[in-house]
Design a protein around this motif. Structure first.
Motif, PDB file in Angstrom:
ATOM      1  N   CYS A   1       0.776  -1.362  -0.049  1.00 45.61           N
ATOM      2  CA  CYS A   1      -0.005  -0.230  -0.190  1.00 45.61           C
ATOM      3  C   CYS A   1       0.789   1.434  -0.138  1.00 45.61           C
ATOM      4  O   CYS A   1       0.313   2.273  -0.792  1.00 45.61           O
ATOM      5  CB  CYS A   1      -0.955   0.025   1.371  1.00 45.61           C
ATOM      6  N   VAL A   2       2.026   1.217   0.806  1.00 44.62           N
ATOM      7  CA  VAL A   2       3.040   2.452   0.702  1.00 44.62           C
ATOM      8  C   VAL A   2       3.455   2.402  -0.644  1.00 44.62           C
ATOM      9  O   VAL A   2       3.405   3.536  -1.479  1.00 44.62           O
ATOM     10  CB  VAL A   2       4.189   2.124   1.649  1.00 44.62           C
ATOM     11  N   ALA A   3       3.741   1.331  -1.499  1.00 44.58           N
ATOM     12  CA  ALA A   3       4.219   1.406  -2.728  1.00 44.58           C
ATOM     13  C   ALA A   3       3.196   1.970  -3.713  1.00 44.58           C
ATOM     14  O   ALA A   3       3.564   2.946  -4.675  1.00 44.58           O
ATOM     15  CB  ALA A   3       4.721  -0.017  -3.466  1.00 44.58           C
TER      16      ALA A   3
ATOM     17  N   SER B   1      -4.839  11.581  -1.089  1.00 42.70           N
ATOM     18  CA  SER B   1      -5.405  11.678   0.026  1.00 42.70           C
ATOM     19  C   SER B   1      -7.060  11.835   0.118  1.00 42.70           C
ATOM     20  O   SER B   1      -7.462  12.337  -0.792  1.00 42.70           O
ATOM     21  CB  SER B   1      -4.968  12.797   0.906  1.00 42.70           C
ATOM     22  N   LEU B   2      -7.544  11.376   1.417  1.00 40.10           N
ATOM     23  CA  LEU B   2      -9.151  11.361   1.281  1.00 40.10           C
ATOM     24  C   LEU B   2      -9.387  12.827   2.031  1.00 40.10           C
ATOM     25  O   LEU B   2      -8.477  13.454   2.654  1.00 40.10           O
ATOM     26  CB  LEU B   2      -9.406  10.259   2.165  1.00 40.10           C
TER      27      LEU B   2
ATOM     28  N   GLY C   1      -3.207   8.964   5.757  1.00 39.85           N
ATOM     29  CA  GLY C   1      -4.240   9.827   4.978  1.00 39.85           C
ATOM     30  C   GLY C   1      -4.164   9.359   3.584  1.00 39.85           C
ATOM     31  O   GLY C   1      -5.301   9.968   2.856  1.00 39.85           O
ATOM     32  N   ALA C   2      -3.458   8.703   3.041  1.00 38.76           N
ATOM     33  CA  ALA C   2      -3.548   8.403   1.487  1.00 38.76           C
ATOM     34  C   ALA C   2      -4.681   7.187   1.414  1.00 38.76           C
ATOM     35  O   ALA C   2      -4.507   6.191   2.076  1.00 38.76           O
ATOM     36  CB  ALA C   2      -2.298   7.962   0.871  1.00 38.76           C
ATOM     37  N   TRP C   3      -5.567   7.278   0.456  1.00 44.56           N
ATOM     38  CA  TRP C   3      -6.694   6.427   0.434  1.00 44.56           C
ATOM     39  C   TRP C   3      -6.239   4.746   0.229  1.00 44.56           C
ATOM     40  O   TRP C   3      -6.818   3.926   0.553  1.00 44.56           O
ATOM     41  CB  TRP C   3      -7.700   6.769  -0.803  1.00 44.56           C
TER      42      TRP C   3
ATOM     43  N   PHE D   1      -5.958   2.313   2.948  1.00 43.43           N
ATOM     44  CA  PHE D   1      -6.774   1.805   3.470  1.00 43.43           C
ATOM     45  C   PHE D   1      -7.202   0.388   2.959  1.00 43.43           C
ATOM     46  O   PHE D   1      -7.979  -0.416   3.487  1.00 43.43           O
ATOM     47  CB  PHE D   1      -8.268   2.839   3.507  1.00 43.43           C
ATOM     48  N   ILE D   2      -6.551  -0.054   2.000  1.00 41.31           N
ATOM     49  CA  ILE D   2      -6.487  -1.295   1.446  1.00 41.31           C
ATOM     50  C   ILE D   2      -5.993  -2.420   2.434  1.00 41.31           C
ATOM     51  O   ILE D   2      -6.284  -3.604   2.469  1.00 41.31           O
ATOM     52  CB  ILE D   2      -5.900  -1.102   0.181  1.00 41.31           C
ATOM     53  N   ALA D   3      -4.905  -1.881   3.169  1.00 43.04           N
ATOM     54  CA  ALA D   3      -4.356  -2.778   4.262  1.00 43.04           C
ATOM     55  C   ALA D   3      -5.028  -3.351   5.198  1.00 43.04           C
ATOM     56  O   ALA D   3      -5.089  -4.741   5.478  1.00 43.04           O
ATOM     57  CB  ALA D   3      -2.950  -2.141   4.589  1.00 43.04           C
ATOM     58  N   PRO D   4      -5.782  -2.660   5.933  1.00 34.18           N
ATOM     59  CA  PRO D   4      -6.622  -2.795   6.843  1.00 34.18           C
ATOM     60  C   PRO D   4      -7.751  -4.218   6.390  1.00 34.18           C
ATOM     61  O   PRO D   4      -7.973  -5.121   7.277  1.00 34.18           O
ATOM     62  CB  PRO D   4      -7.331  -1.798   7.602  1.00 34.18           C
TER      63      PRO D   4
END
Length: 148
Positions: A17-19, A28-29, A102-104, A107-110
């Motif tokens: 997700c960082v990549a 960001s959202l 804060g980058a959308w 939120f894939i990670a959780p």
């Protein structure tokens, strides 16, 4: 997927997700990042996971989910509220990091940690616990929810 423990999966998902966030320019959202809320969730995640870990050590039972057996069914401490406090801690950790950054794409990670634990690791562990502890485990799962 069972060969790698959930914390390793969480790290892999976070790095992916960082990549992705980096490659997209950290989109960001609205209203995010919220660093204080993110940090609070990260701290909460460690409290929950460490509490559960210490309880397992105190009860002298195995913490490794793929161990052949466990010496004791742990149902006290955080296990009174959720059957999976360590996994809940991992999800809270990844959510806290996502909110903090804060980058959308973060939120894939959780969501990925939840999916991996809920549909891969937990069913394996529940079947093992049911085989080993029988009616005592069935009574426990009737009283305590999988998540919250």
């Amino acid at each position: 997927m069972l060969k790698l423990p959930p914390p390793i999966w969480a790290l892999i998902y976070l790095l992916l997700c960082v990549a992705l966030s980096w490659s997209l320019g950290w989109p960001s959202l609205p209203g995010l990042p919220l660093p204080l809320l993110g940090m609070a969730l990260v701290v909460l995640s460690f409290i929950l996971a460490v509490w559960a870990f210490v309880l397992f050590r105190r009860e002298r039972t195995e913490i490794e989910p793929t161990s052949p057996s466990n010496r004791k069914l742990v149902i006290s401490g955080p296990y009174q509220f959720t059957r999976n406090p360590m996994y809940l801690g991992l999800i809270t950790l990844t959510l806290g990091i996502a909110i903090w950054i804060g980058a959308w794409p973060m939120f894939i990670a959780p969501a990925a940690v939840f999916a991996t634990t809920n549909w891969v690791h937990i069913p394996f562990e529940e079947a093992k616990m049911r085989r080993q502890f029988g009616a005592a485990y069935d009574d426990y799962i009737a009283r305590v929810r999988r998540w919250m």
